[in-house]
Motif scaffolding. Structure first.
Motif, PDB file in Angstrom:
ATOM      1  N   ASN A  56       2.231   5.209   1.138  1.00  0.00           N
ATOM      2  CA  ASN A  56       1.524   3.940   1.340  1.00  0.00           C
ATOM      3  C   ASN A  56       0.028   4.144   1.523  1.00  0.00           C
ATOM      4  OD1 ASN A  56       3.353   1.737   1.135  1.00  0.00           O
ATOM      5  ND2 ASN A  56       4.345   2.480   2.981  1.00  0.00           N
ATOM      6  N   ALA A  57      -0.358   5.226   2.177  1.00  0.00           N
ATOM      7  CA  ALA A  57      -1.783   5.521   2.330  1.00  0.00           C
ATOM      8  C   ALA A  57      -2.437   5.732   0.967  1.00  0.00           C
ATOM      9  CB  ALA A  57      -1.985   6.744   3.217  1.00  0.00           C
ATOM     10  N   LEU A  58      -1.701   6.343   0.048  1.00  0.00           N
ATOM     11  CA  LEU A  58      -2.242   6.602  -1.286  1.00  0.00           C
ATOM     12  C   LEU A  58      -2.243   5.375  -2.191  1.00  0.00           C
ATOM     13  CD1 LEU A  58      -0.656  10.074  -2.136  1.00  0.00           C
ATOM     14  CD2 LEU A  58      -3.047   9.587  -1.597  1.00  0.00           C
ATOM     15  N   TYR A  59      -1.136   4.628  -2.200  1.00  0.00           N
ATOM     16  CA  TYR A  59      -0.963   3.589  -3.206  1.00  0.00           C
ATOM     17  C   TYR A  59      -1.059   2.154  -2.704  1.00  0.00           C
ATOM     18  CZ  TYR A  59       0.538   7.556  -5.942  1.00  0.00           C
ATOM     19  OH  TYR A  59       0.578   8.762  -6.573  1.00  0.00           O
ATOM     20  N   THR A  60      -0.528   1.858  -1.549  1.00  0.00           N
ATOM     21  CA  THR A  60      -0.511   0.474  -1.093  1.00  0.00           C
ATOM     22  C   THR A  60      -1.823   0.090  -0.434  1.00  0.00           C
ATOM     23  OG1 THR A  60       1.868   0.605  -0.753  1.00  0.00           O
ATOM     24  CG2 THR A  60       0.729  -1.215   0.312  1.00  0.00           C
ATOM     25  N   PHE A  61      -2.276   0.916   0.496  1.00  0.00           N
ATOM     26  CA  PHE A  61      -3.465   0.576   1.264  1.00  0.00           C
ATOM     27  C   PHE A  61      -4.702   1.335   0.802  1.00  0.00           C
ATOM     28  CE2 PHE A  61       0.215  -0.169   4.035  1.00  0.00           C
ATOM     29  CZ  PHE A  61       0.081  -1.539   4.174  1.00  0.00           C
ATOM     30  N   GLU A  62      -4.512   2.350  -0.047  1.00  0.00           N
ATOM     31  CA  GLU A  62      -5.594   3.132  -0.636  1.00  0.00           C
ATOM     32  C   GLU A  62      -6.642   3.533   0.404  1.00  0.00           C
ATOM     33  OE1 GLU A  62      -6.981   0.804  -3.915  1.00  0.00           O
ATOM     34  OE2 GLU A  62      -5.110   1.059  -5.009  1.00  0.00           O
ATOM     35  N   SER A  63      -6.179   4.110   1.486  1.00  0.00           N
ATOM     36  CA  SER A  63      -7.078   4.475   2.572  1.00  0.00           C
ATOM     37  C   SER A  63      -6.422   5.509   3.465  1.00  0.00           C
ATOM     38  CB  SER A  63      -7.397   3.226   3.399  1.00  0.00           C
ATOM     39  OG  SER A  63      -8.141   3.578   4.537  1.00  0.00           O
ATOM     40  N   LYS A  64      -7.251   6.159   4.258  1.00  0.00           N
ATOM     41  CA  LYS A  64      -6.736   7.023   5.307  1.00  0.00           C
ATOM     42  C   LYS A  64      -6.403   6.144   6.494  1.00  0.00           C
ATOM     43  CE  LYS A  64      -9.264  11.109   3.977  1.00  0.00           C
ATOM     44  NZ  LYS A  64     -10.257  12.110   4.354  1.00  0.00           N
ATOM     45  N   ALA A  65      -5.382   6.500   7.197  1.00  0.00           N
ATOM     46  CA  ALA A  65      -4.955   5.716   8.349  1.00  0.00           C
ATOM     47  C   ALA A  65      -5.410   6.390   9.628  1.00  0.00           C
ATOM     48  CB  ALA A  65      -3.441   5.581   8.359  1.00  0.00           C
ATOM     49  N   ALA A  66      -5.471   5.599  10.667  1.00  0.00           N
ATOM     50  CA  ALA A  66      -5.789   6.134  11.985  1.00  0.00           C
ATOM     51  C   ALA A  66      -4.565   6.885  12.507  1.00  0.00           C
ATOM     52  CB  ALA A  66      -6.158   4.996  12.927  1.00  0.00           C
ATOM     53  N   ALA A  67      -4.766   8.119  12.928  1.00  0.00           N
ATOM     54  CA  ALA A  67      -3.650   8.936  13.423  1.00  0.00           C
ATOM     55  C   ALA A  67      -3.004   8.290  14.640  1.00  0.00           C
ATOM     56  CB  ALA A  67      -4.128  10.341  13.750  1.00  0.00           C
ATOM     57  N   PHE A  68      -3.822   7.733  15.525  1.00  0.00           N
ATOM     58  CA  PHE A  68      -3.268   7.089  16.717  1.00  0.00           C
ATOM     59  C   PHE A  68      -2.389   5.906  16.330  1.00  0.00           C
ATOM     60  CE2 PHE A  68      -3.460   3.874  20.076  1.00  0.00           C
ATOM     61  CZ  PHE A  68      -2.845   4.588  21.094  1.00  0.00           C
ATOM     62  N   GLY A  69      -2.827   5.119  15.359  1.00  0.00           N
ATOM     63  CA  GLY A  69      -2.041   3.979  14.896  1.00  0.00           C
ATOM     64  C   GLY A  69      -0.710   4.410  14.316  1.00  0.00           C
ATOM     65  N   TYR A  70      -0.729   5.503  13.561  1.00  0.00           N
ATOM     66  CA  TYR A  70       0.516   6.017  12.986  1.00  0.00           C
ATOM     67  C   TYR A  70       1.458   6.497  14.084  1.00  0.00           C
ATOM     68  CZ  TYR A  70       3.832   8.990  10.577  1.00  0.00           C
ATOM     69  OH  TYR A  70       4.986   9.567  10.130  1.00  0.00           O
ATOM     70  N   LEU A  71       0.941   7.209  15.063  1.00  0.00           N
ATOM     71  CA  LEU A  71       1.780   7.685  16.163  1.00  0.00           C
ATOM     72  C   LEU A  71       2.326   6.525  16.980  1.00  0.00           C
ATOM     73  CD1 LEU A  71      -0.235  10.820  17.317  1.00  0.00           C
ATOM     74  CD2 LEU A  71       1.872  10.747  15.968  1.00  0.00           C
ATOM     75  N   LEU A  72       1.517   5.492  17.147  1.00  0.00           N
ATOM     76  CA  LEU A  72       1.975   4.287  17.837  1.00  0.00           C
ATOM     77  C   LEU A  72       3.121   3.640  17.067  1.00  0.00           C
ATOM     78  CD1 LEU A  72       1.370   2.385  20.252  1.00  0.00           C
ATOM     79  CD2 LEU A  72      -0.187   1.156  18.729  1.00  0.00           C
ATOM     80  N   PHE A  73       2.948   3.533  15.754  1.00  0.00           N
ATOM     81  CA  PHE A  73       3.991   2.979  14.900  1.00  0.00           C
ATOM     82  C   PHE A  73       5.258   3.830  14.969  1.00  0.00           C
ATOM     83  CE2 PHE A  73       5.981   3.955  10.824  1.00  0.00           C
ATOM     84  CZ  PHE A  73       6.711   2.799  10.668  1.00  0.00           C
ATOM     85  N   LEU A  74       5.096   5.153  14.852  1.00  0.00           N
ATOM     86  CA  LEU A  74       6.242   6.053  14.869  1.00  0.00           C
ATOM     87  C   LEU A  74       7.000   5.936  16.188  1.00  0.00           C
ATOM     88  CD1 LEU A  74       7.393   8.039  12.802  1.00  0.00           C
ATOM     89  CD2 LEU A  74       6.192   9.857  13.997  1.00  0.00           C
TER      90      LEU A  74
END
Length: 124
Positions: A56-74
């Protein structure tokens, strides 16, 4: 609104691949490793979510994500996956009920969590 629906369509295609990964790992852990549905669902979610996050970072949102946000989501969705698996263990539900119900919640919840928390501010 058009950007949101375009992003959701791309996200939905990736979600199908996510589901296949999640379901396969879940059943291997249930059958071969004889783990509980709670643990199997959590582990399968973590593997599938890592795949989805990267794609999704590559194709859907075409951006790097915040690591903290990803860990929060996980952490949040991992907790949901464990709880659904735990309920399935307690009620002795079939594994298909577990992965299907979690996948439906995850499809919607993960999209909005990713769009507005993990990849906030990104154009999709």
């Amino acid at each position: 609104m058009k950007a949101l629906s375009k992003g959701f369509c791309s996200y939905a295609v990736i979600a199908v691949a996510n589901a296949l990964i999640h379901w396969q790992i879940f059943y291997v852990l249930i059958v071969a490793a004889e783990l509980s549905q709670a643990i199997s669902n959590l582990v399968a979610f973590c593997v599938a979510a890592s795949f989805s996050f990267y794609v999704n970072a590559l194709y859907t949102f075409e951006s790097k994500a915040a690591a903290f946000g990803y860990l929060l989501f996980l952490g949040f969705m991992g907790g949901v996956s464990y709880c659904i698996g735990r309920i399935a263990d307690l009620w002795q539900l079939h594994g298909l009920v577990t992965v299907t119900s979690f996948w439906l919640l995850n499809l919607i919840g993960e999209f909005f969590f990713s769009r507005f928390v993990v990849f906030r501010g990104c154009e999709s």
